[in-house]
Scaffold this motif. Structure first.
Motif, PDB file in Angstrom:
ATOM      1  N   THR A 134       0.813  -1.223   0.000  1.00  0.00           N
ATOM      2  CA  THR A 134       0.000   0.000   0.000  1.00  0.00           C
ATOM      3  C   THR A 134       0.845   1.271   0.000  1.00  0.00           C
ATOM      4  N   LYS A 135       2.161   1.122   0.164  1.00  0.00           N
ATOM      5  CA  LYS A 135       3.077   2.270   0.279  1.00  0.00           C
ATOM      6  C   LYS A 135       2.601   3.220   1.378  1.00  0.00           C
ATOM      7  N   SER A 136       2.119   2.628   2.477  1.00  0.00           N
ATOM      8  CA  SER A 136       1.594   3.434   3.573  1.00  0.00           C
ATOM      9  C   SER A 136       1.608   2.628   4.867  1.00  0.00           C
ATOM     10  N   PHE A 137       1.066   3.222   5.903  1.00  0.00           N
ATOM     11  CA  PHE A 137       0.967   2.609   7.220  1.00  0.00           C
ATOM     12  C   PHE A 137      -0.497   2.237   7.467  1.00  0.00           C
ATOM     13  N   PRO A 138      -0.901   0.992   7.142  1.00  0.00           N
ATOM     14  CA  PRO A 138      -2.306   0.609   7.304  1.00  0.00           C
ATOM     15  C   PRO A 138      -2.807   0.666   8.736  1.00  0.00           C
ATOM     16  N   LYS A 139      -1.891   0.582   9.703  1.00  0.00           N
ATOM     17  CA  LYS A 139      -2.287   0.707  11.107  1.00  0.00           C
ATOM     18  C   LYS A 139      -1.268   1.569  11.835  1.00  0.00           C
ATOM     19  N   VAL A 140      -1.780   2.528  12.601  1.00  0.00           N
ATOM     20  CA  VAL A 140      -0.954   3.374  13.463  1.00  0.00           C
ATOM     21  C   VAL A 140      -1.698   3.503  14.785  1.00  0.00           C
ATOM     22  N   SER A 141      -0.996   3.306  15.892  1.00  0.00           N
ATOM     23  CA  SER A 141      -1.626   3.555  17.188  1.00  0.00           C
ATOM     24  C   SER A 141      -0.658   4.323  18.066  1.00  0.00           C
ATOM     25  N   LYS A 142      -1.209   5.211  18.887  1.00  0.00           N
ATOM     26  CA  LYS A 142      -0.426   6.042  19.802  1.00  0.00           C
ATOM     27  C   LYS A 142      -1.114   6.033  21.153  1.00  0.00           C
ATOM     28  N   LYS A 143      -0.317   5.965  22.205  1.00  0.00           N
ATOM     29  CA  LYS A 143      -0.861   5.909  23.564  1.00  0.00           C
ATOM     30  C   LYS A 143       0.044   6.676  24.505  1.00  0.00           C
ATOM     31  N   SER A 144      -0.571   7.537  25.325  1.00  0.00           N
ATOM     32  CA  SER A 144       0.157   8.294  26.339  1.00  0.00           C
ATOM     33  C   SER A 144       0.284   7.461  27.607  1.00  0.00           C
ATOM     34  N   ASN A 145       1.407   7.635  28.322  1.00  0.00           N
ATOM     35  CA  ASN A 145       1.540   6.936  29.600  1.00  0.00           C
ATOM     36  C   ASN A 145       0.955   7.748  30.757  1.00  0.00           C
ATOM     37  N   LEU A 146       0.521   8.996  30.519  1.00  0.00           N
ATOM     38  CA  LEU A 146       0.015   9.850  31.594  1.00  0.00           C
ATOM     39  C   LEU A 146      -1.494  10.026  31.589  1.00  0.00           C
ATOM     40  N   SER A 147      -2.138   9.590  30.527  1.00  0.00           N
ATOM     41  CA  SER A 147      -3.597   9.740  30.447  1.00  0.00           C
ATOM     42  C   SER A 147      -4.146   8.531  29.706  1.00  0.00           C
ATOM     43  N   ASN A 148      -5.451   8.496  29.538  1.00  0.00           N
ATOM     44  CA  ASN A 148      -6.062   7.449  28.732  1.00  0.00           C
ATOM     45  C   ASN A 148      -6.056   7.801  27.254  1.00  0.00           C
ATOM     46  N   GLY A 149      -5.407   8.926  26.900  1.00  0.00           N
ATOM     47  CA  GLY A 149      -5.385   9.387  25.516  1.00  0.00           C
ATOM     48  C   GLY A 149      -4.735   8.384  24.588  1.00  0.00           C
ATOM     49  N   ARG A 150      -5.428   8.155  23.463  1.00  0.00           N
ATOM     50  CA  ARG A 150      -4.869   7.265  22.456  1.00  0.00           C
ATOM     51  C   ARG A 150      -5.443   7.619  21.091  1.00  0.00           C
ATOM     52  N   SER A 151      -4.704   7.253  20.042  1.00  0.00           N
ATOM     53  CA  SER A 151      -5.130   7.437  18.654  1.00  0.00           C
ATOM     54  C   SER A 151      -5.058   6.103  17.952  1.00  0.00           C
ATOM     55  N   GLU A 152      -6.015   5.855  17.063  1.00  0.00           N
ATOM     56  CA  GLU A 152      -6.017   4.645  16.242  1.00  0.00           C
ATOM     57  C   GLU A 152      -6.267   5.066  14.796  1.00  0.00           C
ATOM     58  N   VAL A 153      -5.374   4.645  13.908  1.00  0.00           N
ATOM     59  CA  VAL A 153      -5.495   4.954  12.484  1.00  0.00           C
ATOM     60  C   VAL A 153      -5.580   3.633  11.727  1.00  0.00           C
ATOM     61  N   GLU A 154      -6.506   3.564  10.756  1.00  0.00           N
ATOM     62  CA  GLU A 154      -6.617   2.351   9.945  1.00  0.00           C
ATOM     63  C   GLU A 154      -6.880   2.724   8.495  1.00  0.00           C
ATOM     64  N   LEU A 155      -6.188   2.025   7.594  1.00  0.00           N
ATOM     65  CA  LEU A 155      -6.398   2.196   6.162  1.00  0.00           C
ATOM     66  C   LEU A 155      -7.714   1.537   5.773  1.00  0.00           C
ATOM     67  N   ILE A 156      -8.577   2.299   5.101  1.00  0.00           N
ATOM     68  CA  ILE A 156      -9.886   1.797   4.670  1.00  0.00           C
ATOM     69  C   ILE A 156      -9.867   1.407   3.196  1.00  0.00           C
ATOM     70  N   TYR A 157      -9.103   2.159   2.385  1.00  0.00           N
ATOM     71  CA  TYR A 157      -9.089   1.947   0.931  1.00  0.00           C
ATOM     72  C   TYR A 157      -7.752   2.412   0.403  1.00  0.00           C
ATOM     73  N   PHE A 158      -7.246   1.742  -0.650  1.00  0.00           N
ATOM     74  CA  PHE A 158      -6.082   2.260  -1.344  1.00  0.00           C
ATOM     75  C   PHE A 158      -6.112   1.839  -2.805  1.00  0.00           C
ATOM     76  N   ALA A 159      -5.551   2.674  -3.652  1.00  0.00           N
ATOM     77  CA  ALA A 159      -5.309   2.371  -5.056  1.00  0.00           C
ATOM     78  C   ALA A 159      -3.969   3.015  -5.365  1.00  0.00           C
ATOM     79  N   THR A 160      -3.034   2.209  -5.860  1.00  0.00           N
ATOM     80  CA  THR A 160      -1.689   2.735  -6.086  1.00  0.00           C
ATOM     81  C   THR A 160      -1.034   2.040  -7.264  1.00  0.00           C
ATOM     82  N   GLU A 161      -0.140   2.740  -7.921  1.00  0.00           N
ATOM     83  CA  GLU A 161       0.675   2.135  -8.964  1.00  0.00           C
ATOM     84  C   GLU A 161       1.769   1.351  -8.256  1.00  0.00           C
ATOM     85  N   LYS A 162       2.245   0.286  -8.864  1.00  0.00           N
ATOM     86  CA  LYS A 162       3.290  -0.556  -8.253  1.00  0.00           C
ATOM     87  C   LYS A 162       4.614   0.154  -8.210  1.00  0.00           C
TER      88      LYS A 162
END
Length: 195
Positions: free
Chosen positions: A167-195
């Motif tokens: 996909t030439k990308s990061f299909p999953k990214v997650s981030k979590k703080s150690n001081l709070s419950n804060g977190r981010s979740e990223v997920e690839l839903i669709y891609f179209a790319t040249e090889k």
């Protein structure tokens, strides 16, 4: 990238830097959870990203509407969140090999409401695994990269990036703080790319 029949060993190159071409297209879901009020401006929603004329164009999807970011810093923050900006707060030291480790440092200007001035952030990044992962866009063999951002003694942000050469990308990214419950979740839903 080794074939599925080969198991990479420490030192094997598992991914080279992606080369983007006109029309490369991705749609990502970015979800933010429980961040402190000073960090509520983080991107949240479904984002359509197309590579055109040498740069990534970004829109937030709202039903059938495509809404452009209202300023350049917001566009850049969305690209940082999904790992498509090479001068992002984190960066990948290409090519990446299993077991590779690197360190970095950057300056961050604190947003309004969370103090004043700038803070130096130290990063430690490691390539830890290669494994199959499922996203809404499909199942991909991903290179797992772990990163720790140290904002000061005992103040850390832990990040996990799953890079896919397909996909030439990061299909999953997650981030979590150690001081709070804060977190981010990223997920690839669709891609179209040249090889």
């Amino acid at each position: 990238m080794p074939s599925q029949a080969q198991t990479p060993i420490m030192g094997d190159v598992v991914a080279n830097a992606p080369v983007y071409v006109e029309g490369d297209h991705r749609i990502f879901s970015i979800n933010q959870f429980d961040w402190p009020d000073s960090l509520t401006s983080r991107p949240d929603g479904i984002f359509d990203i197309i590579y055109t004329k040498g740069e990534f164009q970004v829109w937030r999807l709202d039903g059938d509407k495509r809404i452009a970011p209202w300023n350049e810093p917001q566009r850049l923050e969305i690209l940082r969140s999904v790992g498509l900006l090479q001068n992002a707060r984190w960066f990948i030291d290409w090519p990446i090999s299993l077991g590779k480790k690197w360190e970095g440092k950057f300056q961050l200007t604190r947003p309004t409401g969370s103090g004043t001035g700038t803070v130096t952030i130290n990063t430690v990044t490691r390539v830890v695994d290669v494994k199959e992962e499922k996203t809404e866009a499909g199942i991909f063999e991903n290179v797992i990269v772990m990163e720790r951002h140290e904002f000061g003694p005992g103040v850390n942000l832990f990040c996990s990036f799953s890079y896919s050469a397909v996909t030439k990308s990061f299909p999953k990214v997650s981030k979590k703080s150690n001081l709070s419950n804060g977190r981010s979740e990223v997920e690839l839903i669709y891609f179209a790319t040249e090889k």
